[in-house]
Each structure stands twice: as structure tokens, then as C-alpha cells.
Design a protein around this motif. Structure first.
Motif, mmCIF file in Angstrom:
data_model
loop_
_atom_site.group_PDB
_atom_site.id
_atom_site.type_symbol
_atom_site.label_atom_id
_atom_site.label_comp_id
_atom_site.label_asym_id
_atom_site.label_seq_id
_atom_site.Cartn_x
_atom_site.Cartn_y
_atom_site.Cartn_z
ATOM 1 N N LEU A 27 -2.709 20.208 22.076
ATOM 2 C CA LEU A 27 -3.436 19.611 23.191
ATOM 3 C C LEU A 27 -3.602 18.092 23.070
ATOM 4 O O LEU A 27 -3.998 17.442 24.030
ATOM 5 N N MET A 87 1.501 23.643 27.341
ATOM 6 C CA MET A 87 0.620 23.995 28.467
ATOM 7 C C MET A 87 0.670 25.491 28.748
ATOM 8 O O MET A 87 -0.356 26.088 29.087
ATOM 9 N N SER A 90 -1.521 27.134 26.279
ATOM 10 C CA SER A 90 -2.919 26.867 26.618
ATOM 11 C C SER A 90 -3.373 27.707 27.802
ATOM 12 O O SER A 90 -4.485 28.259 27.788
ATOM 13 N N VAL A 94 -6.439 30.370 27.498
ATOM 14 C CA VAL A 94 -7.709 30.016 28.147
ATOM 15 C C VAL A 94 -8.103 31.003 29.241
ATOM 16 O O VAL A 94 -9.271 31.365 29.351
ATOM 17 N N LEU A 103 -4.073 22.025 34.342
ATOM 18 C CA LEU A 103 -2.910 21.862 33.471
ATOM 19 C C LEU A 103 -1.609 21.798 34.266
ATOM 20 O O LEU A 103 -0.732 20.980 33.972
#
Length: 146
Positions: A27, A87, A90, A94, A103
Motif C-alpha cells: 500500500l 490494489m 487490497s 478489505v 482504489l
């Protein structure tokens, strides 16, 4: 004026250390932080700026950015692939709608920016880049003499 120099120096080191951490954490963006560190060092410490430009890993990133030749196609493609992979991981971890939207929006903007950047058409360094390298070597030699 001395306080401003110290502030740039602290910000430069903080940015560089955070950028190094970003190599290992998906990140944190490494390249923008290294570029920020180079700019801060150019305002605060000629020695640290020369050291960063001559660095084995970070020097080429900064020199590519400062040259008007553009970026290598391989580097651009690699940046886009790794950015989207990070991404994607992520987004998968998440599971938040707004984080996913954010994102994807950031990814599209950065991808558009990278796709619009000029590509280096030849492997030879430009005279501007060569002048910068020669200036760097001269500065490093002067620092070694001190």
C-alpha cells in the motif's frame, strides 16, 4: 533559512525511509516517495542529493523521472501490473464498497497518467541525462576529497 533546510532534510529522510518500507508493503508507493526525497534533498543537502542520485537502486528512478526522454515501456508496464495486483489484493482483503471504489478510481487515474507519459524510444541516454550524471560524478568526487 536554516530551519527550512532542516525541515526539508527531515522530510527527505522520512520520505526515503517510508519509500523503502513501501518496497515490502503493497500500500505504500515507493517511487513517489523516493522522488519526494530527492526533491527535499536538492533543497537541503547537496551531499545527500548526490548520494541518492548515485544510489544503485534509487538513482535510475530519479534520473528517468528528471530526463525528458520519457520512461522505458517495460518499466511503465511493470508499474501498471504491480499497481493493479496490489490494489486487487487490497480490494479482496478489505471488502468495503467505498474502499473498492476509491482504489479503482485511483488505479484508473494513475494508469491513465502512466499511459500518457512519453516512452523512451531508444536505449541511449539523452545528453541532458548524461550531463546530470557527469555533474553527479563531479560532486561525489569533490565530497570524497573533503
Amino acid at each position: 533559512m536554516q530551519g527550512k533546510r532542516i525541515l526539508y532534510l527531515i522530510l527527505g529522510w522520512f520520505s526515503l525511509i517510508t519509500g523503502i518500507i513501501g518496497i515490502f508493503l503493497p500500500l505504500l508507493p515507493t517511487t513517489p516517495l523516493v522522488l519526494l526525497a530527492a526533491w527535499c534533498f536538492s533543497k537541503s543537502s547537496e551531499r545527500f542529493h548526490a548520494w541518492l542520485l548515485g544510489h544503485k537502486f534509487f538513482g535510475p528512478i530519479i534520473l528517468d523521472w528528471q530526463s525528458s526522454d520519457g520512461i522505458p515501456k517495460k518499466s511503465r508496464n511493470r508499474a501498471i501490473i504491480f499497481m493493479w495486483a496490489g490494489m486487487g489484493i487490497s480490494i479482496f482483503l478489505v471488502h468495503r464498497f467505498w474502499a473498492t471504489v476509491g482504489l479503482i478510481t485511483i488505479g484508473l487515474c494513475v494508469s491513465t497518467y502512466l499511459m500518457r507519459m512519453p516512452l523512451r524510444t531508444e536505449n541511449l541516454e539523452s545528453s541532458e541525462t548524461q550531463d546530470l550524471v557527469n555533474s553527479l560524478e563531479k560532486t561525489v568526487k569533490e565530497e570524497q576529497k573533503r
